[in-house]
Design a protein around this motif. Structure first.
Motif, PDB file in Angstrom:
ATOM      1  N   ALA A 130      -0.064   1.831   0.688  1.00  0.00           N
ATOM      2  CA  ALA A 130       0.691   2.191   2.089  1.00  0.00           C
ATOM      3  C   ALA A 130       2.005   2.979   1.613  1.00  0.00           C
ATOM      4  N   ARG A 131       2.442   3.925   2.655  1.00  0.00           N
ATOM      5  CA  ARG A 131       3.591   4.624   2.219  1.00  0.00           C
ATOM      6  C   ARG A 131       4.704   3.656   2.968  1.00  0.00           C
ATOM      7  N   VAL A 132       5.651   3.103   2.405  1.00  0.00           N
ATOM      8  CA  VAL A 132       6.954   2.305   2.911  1.00  0.00           C
ATOM      9  C   VAL A 132       8.212   3.137   2.602  1.00  0.00           C
ATOM     10  N   PHE A 133       8.741   3.239   4.080  1.00  0.00           N
ATOM     11  CA  PHE A 133      10.029   3.750   3.969  1.00  0.00           C
ATOM     12  C   PHE A 133      11.023   2.771   4.401  1.00  0.00           C
ATOM     13  N   ILE A 134      12.414   2.972   3.794  1.00  0.00           N
ATOM     14  CA  ILE A 134      13.297   1.945   3.957  1.00  0.00           C
ATOM     15  C   ILE A 134      14.325   2.713   4.711  1.00  0.00           C
TER      16      ILE A 134
END
Length: 376
Positions: free
Chosen positions: A231-235
């Protein structure tokens, strides 16, 4: 479609200008149906004796009125300096400098876009994107509509910090369902549901080593969940901690582009998402060549204090029309399962949701239903 408008019944220009009013009516009639503006601005072609908060004073470079700009602003008015290079708006202590072409009827176009309910800095962007005779132009793809949709004709925001020498790493054009989640536990849970784009928005108060360690742990867990489930996890916000944890990307607000080290983020290979709340902020964001733009808030939201009124579906559709194919877009703000189909009907290919997931009685079932909306 609006046919005839009675802008002449308003104190639209000072001094009164029949030809300008007629031109504004012609342009406004070709822009579609919009709710009546709650801020009936008056465009002042000469400075009034007593400016007020509803006045936008237009001055030409050769008028040498610069020493009066601060005084007019103190009196509540906005000031637009216009010359052959573009136009600069001074309003509310802010300066919005735009470089671009001024059509002969740009002031009439400005009045028309203000009447559509756009804030002065966004209306000015649209006025600079306008060209003489556009009101006679039809848009076969989108119906009887003369709204500016050619990004090449839009002005450039002046005075921005330099963009990183390399563009930010790209991300998929269709980011799909994009839950914004408050904790690593939620990120782990939703990634396990099969969601491929996720944001950790962990808000912290105060500072100290213990809070910094807790934040680093939350980010590390979230990034690990992204790797585990592909999954693409943005902070959100915490760009340095995101770099340290080798996150997929960072999401920042408009104010952050002046304080975050964008060069470091780009050099680390992280993707960058930027929040926008209208045309001026979109042009500002595009200057930095981000990985995606977030457009909002589409609807009223209680998850954070918004700097602008809700954009609504009509504006979202215009934004998508302008930027689709240019940069990935994410609709955000107050989006629930009930209105998600309407959001996607604008052409948006991704939508960020918060409470539709975290406050659902059955988050797994709710997430699955939301994901199916993107498959229709």
């Amino acid at each position: 479609m609006t046919g005839t408008l009675k802008l002449a019944g308003r104190d639209l220009f000072w001094p009164p200008a029949d030809e300008l009013t007629e031109a504004a009516e012609r342009i406004r009639a070709r822009l579609g149906d919009w709710p009546p503006t709650h801020a009936p601005w008056r465009i002042c072609l000469t400075p009034p004796d007593a400016p007020n908060g509803g006045d936008l004073i237009v001055i030409a470079d050769e008028q040498h009125q610069h020493e009066h700009i601060a005084r007019w602003q103190v009196q509540g008015a906005g000031v637009i300096e216009a010359d052959q290079r573009g136009a600069t708006l001074h309003l509310g202590g802010e300066r919005y400098a735009l470089e671009g072409q001024l059509a002969e009827d740009w002031i009439a176009a400005l009045a028309a876009f203000l009447d559509c309910g756009f804030a002065p800095h966004d209306a000015l962007v649209l006025a600079l994107a306008w060209r003489d005779g556009d009101e006679k132009r039809g848009d076969e793809k989108h119906g009887d509509d003369a709204w500016p949709t050619d990004l090449a004709r839009f002005p450039r925001v002046v005075g921005l910090p330099a963009a990183p020498s390399q563009p930010f790493a790209p991300c998929p054009h269709d980011l799909g369902l994009y839950p914004v989640l408050p904790s690593a536990e939620w990120v782990e849970r939703v990634a396990g549901f099969g969601v491929k784009t996720i944001q950790l928005r962990r808000k912290t108060a105060g500072g100290g080593d213990s809070l910094a360690a807790e934040l680093a742990s939350e980010i590390a867990r979230s990034v690990a969940a992204g790797h585990k489930h592909d999954a693409r996890v943005f902070i959100n916000d915490h760009w340095q901690a995101a770099i340290d944890a080798h996150a997929y990307g960072v999401h920042l607000g408009q104010e952050d582009v002046h304080t975050a080290d964008l060069h470091a983020i780009a050099a680390a290979g992280l993707r960058l998402g930027l929040s926008t709340h209208g045309y001026y902020e979109m042009l500002t964001a595009l200057h930095f060549r981000p990985s995606y733009l977030a457009l909002g808030a589409v609807f009223p939201t209680t998850t954070k204090v918004m700097p602008t009124a809700p954009q609504g579906l009509a504006r979202l559709a215009r934004y998508v029309r302008l930027l689709d194919g240019v940069v990935p877009l994410v609709a955000i703000g107050g989006i629930s399962a009930d209105v998600l189909p309407d959001v996607l009907a604008t052409g948006a290919r991704s939508a960020a949701l918060v409470r539709a997931v975290t406050e659902a009685a059955d988050p797994a079932a709710a997430t699955a239903a939301l994901q199916r909306s993107f498959e229709k």
